[in-house]
Design a protein around this motif. Structure first.
Motif, PDB file in Angstrom:
ATOM      1  N   PRO A  22      -1.531   4.897   1.933  1.00 36.97           N
ATOM      2  CA  PRO A  22      -2.087   5.415   0.234  1.00 36.97           C
ATOM      3  C   PRO A  22      -4.047   4.908   0.501  1.00 36.97           C
ATOM      4  CG  PRO A  22      -1.323   3.595  -0.002  1.00 36.97           C
ATOM      5  CD  PRO A  22      -1.029   3.659   1.309  1.00 36.97           C
ATOM      6  N   ARG A  56      -7.423   9.385  -0.632  1.00 36.16           N
ATOM      7  CA  ARG A  56      -8.816   8.593  -1.687  1.00 36.16           C
ATOM      8  C   ARG A  56     -10.035   7.854  -1.330  1.00 36.16           C
ATOM      9  NH1 ARG A  56      -4.165   4.292  -4.108  1.00 36.16           N
ATOM     10  NH2 ARG A  56      -5.792   3.587  -4.964  1.00 36.16           N
ATOM     11  N   ALA A  60      -9.392   1.904   4.194  1.00 38.62           N
ATOM     12  CA  ALA A  60      -9.404   0.275   3.112  1.00 38.62           C
ATOM     13  C   ALA A  60      -9.059  -0.905   4.185  1.00 38.62           C
ATOM     14  CB  ALA A  60      -9.094   0.679   2.137  1.00 38.62           C
ATOM     15  N   ALA A  62      -7.956  -3.342   7.343  1.00 41.45           N
ATOM     16  CA  ALA A  62      -6.942  -3.707   8.912  1.00 41.45           C
ATOM     17  C   ALA A  62      -5.294  -3.751   7.872  1.00 41.45           C
ATOM     18  CB  ALA A  62      -6.813  -4.923   8.989  1.00 41.45           C
ATOM     19  N   ASP A  63      -4.662  -3.393   8.257  1.00 44.50           N
ATOM     20  CA  ASP A  63      -3.308  -3.962   7.644  1.00 44.50           C
ATOM     21  C   ASP A  63      -2.862  -4.514   7.231  1.00 44.50           C
ATOM     22  OD1 ASP A  63      -0.586  -1.657   7.474  1.00 44.50           O
ATOM     23  OD2 ASP A  63      -0.802  -2.852   6.889  1.00 44.50           O
ATOM     24  N   ILE A  64      -2.513  -5.395   5.749  1.00 44.71           N
ATOM     25  CA  ILE A  64      -2.433  -6.443   5.927  1.00 44.71           C
ATOM     26  C   ILE A  64      -0.851  -7.127   6.089  1.00 44.71           C
ATOM     27  CG2 ILE A  64      -3.030  -8.363   4.498  1.00 44.71           C
ATOM     28  CD1 ILE A  64      -4.422  -6.551   2.648  1.00 44.71           C
ATOM     29  N   GLY A 101     -11.897  -4.367   7.641  1.00 52.06           N
ATOM     30  CA  GLY A 101     -11.651  -3.797   9.197  1.00 52.06           C
ATOM     31  C   GLY A 101     -12.062  -2.234   9.357  1.00 52.06           C
ATOM     32  N   GLU A 104     -15.825  -2.554   9.484  1.00 49.67           N
ATOM     33  CA  GLU A 104     -16.262  -2.961  10.739  1.00 49.67           C
ATOM     34  C   GLU A 104     -15.809  -1.476  11.551  1.00 49.67           C
ATOM     35  OE1 GLU A 104     -14.148  -6.623  10.156  1.00 49.67           O
ATOM     36  OE2 GLU A 104     -15.346  -7.664  10.672  1.00 49.67           O
ATOM     37  N   GLU A 124     -12.656  -9.927   3.415  1.00 45.90           N
ATOM     38  CA  GLU A 124     -11.991 -11.079   3.635  1.00 45.90           C
ATOM     39  C   GLU A 124     -10.973 -12.273   3.808  1.00 45.90           C
ATOM     40  OE1 GLU A 124     -13.899  -8.811   5.685  1.00 45.90           O
ATOM     41  OE2 GLU A 124     -13.348  -7.640   7.325  1.00 45.90           O
ATOM     42  N   GLY A 132     -13.313 -10.096  11.355  1.00 45.00           N
ATOM     43  CA  GLY A 132     -12.274 -10.151  12.488  1.00 45.00           C
ATOM     44  C   GLY A 132     -12.885  -9.120  14.115  1.00 45.00           C
ATOM     45  N   ARG A 273      -0.037  -7.232  -7.083  1.00 42.11           N
ATOM     46  CA  ARG A 273       0.729  -5.526  -7.478  1.00 42.11           C
ATOM     47  C   ARG A 273       1.851  -5.955  -7.183  1.00 42.11           C
ATOM     48  NH1 ARG A 273      -3.638  -6.943  -4.869  1.00 42.11           N
ATOM     49  NH2 ARG A 273      -5.487  -5.120  -5.104  1.00 42.11           N
ATOM     50  N   LYS A 277       5.992  -4.281 -11.039  1.00 48.03           N
ATOM     51  CA  LYS A 277       6.748  -2.999 -10.394  1.00 48.03           C
ATOM     52  C   LYS A 277       8.487  -3.728 -11.153  1.00 48.03           C
ATOM     53  CE  LYS A 277       3.643  -1.000  -7.567  1.00 48.03           C
ATOM     54  NZ  LYS A 277       2.280  -1.709  -6.769  1.00 48.03           N
TER      55      LYS A 277
END
Ligand code: T1G
Length: 695
Positions: A22, A56, A60, A62-64, A101, A104, A124, A132, A273, A277
C-alpha cells in the motif's frame, strides 16, 4: 525488472514506476527493480530517468517488515549511491509521503519535483533507528546542518512548501506525479542541465556536535536514536570523504538496529495499527456516525464533546440545569480556544463548532436523532442506570448507548435498558480531547455492530481504541493499581516515595506514581480504596500511610500538599516532610522494619508487578492479545514507547527471569506476588508474550 518496478521508455526518457501497495515500501523486489531499471536506462542510451510511485504515495520508506531478518541485496545505501552515480539525469517526482528510505532515494536523484500536497521526512528515529541510506549525509548538503539536525532528530514530516524553501525539492507542480515528472524532465533536458550529485555538494558547519548530542539525548528522555543520528550528521561534516561518511552512517545505523529500543519501537509501530483490527469484526459494518450525544458537561463530558467537535461530529450535550449547560459550554469553548491558539483550527472553524455544531440542552428529547451517546456522569451505578433508562426512552432505535465509566460493571448498566445489545463502554482518558487511548468495553450483550461502531468512533476521533472485557479497572486502571500498590509496599518496607518516583522517571515515564497521584488527586484513589475495602482479601497488605495522608486533607496539587508540597507559581513540588513521619508511624503500627532498596530493585519490582497483572489481564481474556495491553500502557499511562509496552519489555528481558523474580518476591508476600498462570504457562512452553499476538 520486477513487477514492483515497471520500465517504460519515452523517447530520451526512461520511466521507472513503483507499484508495491500500500505504500511502495522499498522491499527487496522494489530495490532490485530500481537497480535493474537504472542499468537498463544506461544500456538503452537514454538521457534521463524519471522515478515515481503509483498509487497513494512515492516510496514511504524501507520495508520495516524486513528489519531483524537477513538483509538482501541490493542494500538501500548502495542503491542510492548507484542512482546518484548514474551519468544520466535522474529525477524523482514525489507525492504522498516520501519518508525514510523513500526520501533517501529522492535525495540520491539529481533533481526533485513534488506535488503541493506531498510531505517528506526521515522518521527513522521513531523506529529506534536513524537514516541508513545516506539521509544523514545528503540532507545536510541541501538544507544545512542545523535544519538537518532538526528534521532528522525529530523525525517530523516537512510539507512541500518548506521542502522547496529548504532546497530539498527544486519545484512544486500541481498534477499527477507521472505527468509533472515527465514535464520537469523535459524542462531540464531543454535547459541542458548537468547531473547534480547531492553527495558531491560541499558541506561545512560550526555546530558543536557534542553539545547537540547532549541536548538531543536529554530531550529523548532515554531514547537513543535521535542522539546517535547527530553523530551521523557529524560524520557528513567531518569525515574525510562522502564514502567515509556513508560508512560511518552505516556503522551507527547497524548499532541501532541491534538495540532493544529498535525492537520496542517497531513493535509499537505495528501494534498501533493492529490493535483496532479485531477478527470478530471482520465483515461487520459499523453504524453511521453523523451526530453524537454527550450526557454530563463536566471535565470528561466537555472533553469528549470537544474531541467529537474537532472530528467534525455535531454534538448534543445534556446537562441537568441551564446553569450547568452554560458551565459546560464554557469548558468546551475553553478547550477549543486552546486548539485555536495552537493553530489546530481556524477562527471560522471555531465559530462553526461553537455556534452550530454544538447544541446544549436539559431535555433528553434533544437526543432523538443522534447515532451514539456517551454518558460521563457521576461514577455511581444508580445515577448511571437512571441515565440509561432515559436514553432508552429517548434515543432512536439502533443508537449506540455508551458509558464512560472507568470501573463500573457495564453489564449492570446495560440491564437498565431494553436494548443491551446497543450498550458498550467507551472509557476515555482525561483530558479526553488530548489523550489518545480509548478503552472499548464489551458487555455480555453488546452486539458486533455496536462494538464496530465504538471502534469507528475511535477512528473518527483519531484515538487508539483497545477492546476490553469487564473487570474492576478494565485493562489500564487494573494494571496501574497493581504497580502503584507495589510502589506503596516498597515505601512501607523502606524505600522513599521520592526514590521510587526518580527511578520510574529515569526509566522513561513522564512521572512517578506518587507525583502522578498528587496530580490526579489522592482523594480519587482513596475513594476507590474505600470502595474496595469491604471485599478486600484478608491476605492483602494495606499500606496505611496513604490513608493517613488523605485523612489529613492532603490530596496533592489540588490542596497544595500531598506527597509533595506545591508552592504558588513554582513548577513541580518538593518532598513533604510530613510524609516520612506518616510512613514511620505506619511501619511501627504494622511492625515493619525498614530496609534499603537499590534503584535496580525498585524498578524491577515496579515492572514485575506491572507485567504480572498484565499477564493476568490477558490470561483472563480481559485483553485479547498482549499487544492490546502494550497499547493501553503506551497511549494511556505514559509507558516509554521505546520499550514497546510492558509485555514487549518483559519479552526482551526474558520471561524466565521475570517469573523467577516474581517468585522470589512471593516468598514474603504470596498473595500480591502470586505468579500469573499465563506467565507460568509461557515460561513452561518456552513462548513469549509476542507469540500471543500472532494469528
Ligand atoms: N514498511 C512496511 N509496511 C509499512 C510501512 C513500511 N515502511 N509503512 C506503512 N506500512 C504498512 C502499515 O503497517 C499498514 O499495513 C499499511 O502500510 C498502511 O499504513 C534505510 C531504515 C506511510 C504515513 O517510518 O508513517 O526507511 O496494517 O495504516 O495512516 O533510512 O504508514 O494495512 O497491514 O500507517 O495512511 C521509514 C512508516 C522506514 C514510514 C501512511 N518509513 N509509515 O500512513 O497508513 S525505516 C517510515 C508511516 C527506513 C532507511 C530506514 C505510515 C504512512 P496494514 P498506515 P497511513
Amino acid at each position: 525488472m520486477t513487477d514492483a518496478i515497471t520500465y517504460e521508455r519515452i523517447g530520451d526518457i526512461a520511466v521507472l514506476k513503483a507499484q508495491n501497495p500500500p505504500v511502495n515500501a522499498l522491499g527487496v523486489d522494489v530495490r532490485r527493480g530500481l537497480l535493474a531499471g537504472i542499468e537498463q536506462a544506461e544500456a538503452d542510451g537514454v538521457k534521463a530517468v524519471l522515478i515515481y510511485g503509483d498509487g497513494r504515495t512515492y516510496f514511504a520508506g524501507a520495508d520495516i517488515r524486513e528489519f531483524g531478518k537477513t538483509p538482501l541485496e541490493p542494500y538501500l545505501p548502495d542503491l542510492c549511491n548507484r542512482i546518484e552515480a548514474s551519468p544520466l539525469i535522474v529525477v524523482s517526482a514525489m507525492h504522498g509521503t516520501a519518508l525514510g528510505g523513500g526520501l533517501e532515494i529522492a535525495l540520491s536523484s539529481h533533481y526533485r519535483v513534488a506535488v503541493p500536497s506531498a510531505r517528506m521526512g526521515l522518521p527513522e528515529v521513531n523506529l529506534g533507528l536513524m537514516p541508513g541510506a545516506g539521509g544523514t549525509q545528503r540532507l545536510p548538503r541541501l538544507t544545512g546542518v542545523e535544519a538537518a539536525i532538526g528534521i532528522i532528530t525529530s523525525g517530523r514530516q516537512v510539507d512541500a512548501t518548506e521542502a522547496l524553501e529548504l532546497g530539498v525539492v527544486d519545484k512544486i507542480t500541481e498534477g499527477d506525479p507521472r505527468e509533472i515528472g515527465l514535464a520537469y524532465v523535459k524542462e531540464l533536458l531543454d535547459a541542458g542541465v548537468v547531473r547534480r550529485a547531492t553527495g558531491e555538494l560541499p558541506l561545512a558547519s560550526g555546530v558543536d556536535f557534542d553539545a547537540e548530542y547532549d541536548r538531543v539525548l536529554k530531550k529523548g528522555r532515554g531514547q537513543l536514536s535521535p542522539a546517535v543520528a547527530v553523530r551521523g550528521i557529524q560524520a557528513a561534516v567531518e569525515a574525510d570523504s562522502f564514502l567515509a561518511g556513508m560508512k560511518r552512517e552505516r556503522e551507527l545505523f547497524m548499532e541501532l538496529m541491534e538495540t532493544d529500543q529498535r525492537q520496542g519501537l517497531i513493535h509499537a509501530f505495528f501494534s498501533e495499527r493492529a490493535v483496532s483490527k479485531l477478527p470478530e469484526l471482520k465483515g461487520v459494518e459499523s453504524r453511521a456516525l453523523n451526530a453524537m450525544g454527550v450526557i454530563g458537561g463536566g471535565t470528561m463530558g466537555a472533553g469528549i464533546a470537544t474531541a467529537a467537535l474537532l472530528a467534525n461530529l455535531p454534538v448534543v450535550l445534556i446537562e441537568m440545569t441551564g446553569e450547568a449547560t452554560a458551565m459546560a459550554r464554557g469548558r468546551i469553548e475553553g478547550n477549543l480556544e486552546g486548539a485555536l491558539k495552537r493553530g489546530k483550527i481556524s477562527q471560522e472553524k471555531y465559530d462553526h463548532l461553537t455556534g452550530e455544531a454544538l447544541v446544549l440542552s436539559t431535555d433528553y428529547a434533544a437526543l432523538s436523532d443522534v447515532d451514539l451517546v456517551v454518558e460521563a456522569v457521576f461514577e455511581s451505578m444508580d445515577v448511571k442506570r437512571d441515565v440509561f433508562g432515559k436514553l432508552d426512552a429517548h434515543c432512536k432505535p439502533g443508537a449506540v448507548l455508551a458509558s464512560n465509566t472507568s470501573y463500573l460493571d457495564v453489564d449492570e448498566i446495560a440491564a437498565a435498558t431494553s436494548r443491551p445489545q446497543d450498550v458498550v463502554g467507551l472509557h476515555f482518558f482525561s483530558p479526553a480531547h488530548i489523550m489518545k487511548l480509548l478503552e472499548v468495553v464489551v458487555a455480555k450483550e453488546t452486539s458486533p455492530e455496536t462494538l464496530a461502531t465504538g471502534f469507528a468512533l475511535g477512528k473518527l476521533l483519531k484515538k487508539v481504541a483497545v477492546r476490553s472485557g469487564i473487570c474492576d479497572g478494565f485493562i489500564g486502571n487494573r494494571i496501574m493499581n497493581a504497580y502503584r500498590r507495589a510502589a506503596e509496599y516498597m515505601v512501607l518496607d523502606g524505600a522513599s516515595p521520592y526514590q521510587v518516583d526518580k527511578v520510574v522517571t529515569g526509566f522513561g515515564f513522564p512521572m512517578g506514581p506518587f507525583a502522578m497521584g498528587d496530580l490526579a488527586g489522592l482523594d480519587i484513589n482513596w475513594a476507590a480504596r474505600k470502595r474496595r475495602a469491604p471485599t478486600r482479601d484478608a491476605r492483602e497488605r494495606v499500606p496505611m500511610f496513604y490513608e493517613m495522608l488523605c485523612e489529613g486533607g492532603d490530596f496533592g496539587q489540588k490542596t497544595g500538599k500531598g506527597f509533595y508540597i506545591y508552592e504558588e507559581g513554582k513548577r513541580g513540588g518538593v518532598p513533604n516532610p510530613a510524609v516520612a513521619e506518616l510512613i514511620a508511624k505506619d511501619q511501627a503500627q504494622q511492625g515493619v522494619t525498614a530496609r534499603d532498596f537499590s534503584d535496580e530493585e525498585v524498578l524491577r519490582r515496579y515492572m514485575c508487578a506491572m507485567v504480572n497483572e498484565a499477564a493476568k489481564v490477558v490470561g483472563e481474556g480481559i485483553a485479547q492479545r498482549s499487544l492490546d495491553v502494550d497499547m493501553v500502557m503506551l497511549f494511556g499511562y505514559g509507558f516509554p514507547r521505546f520499550f514497546g509496552g510492558p509485555l514487549k519489555w518483559a519479552d526482551i528481558q526474558g520471561l524466565e527471569a521475570v517469573l523467577a523474580d516474581i517468585k522470589s518476591y512471593a516468598r514474603a508476600d504470596d498473595f500480591f506476588w502470586a505468579p500469573a498462570p499465563l506467565l507460568e504457562q509461557l515460561v513452561a512452553e518456552g513462548k513469549s508474550f509476542d507469540d500471543l499476538n500472532k494469528g
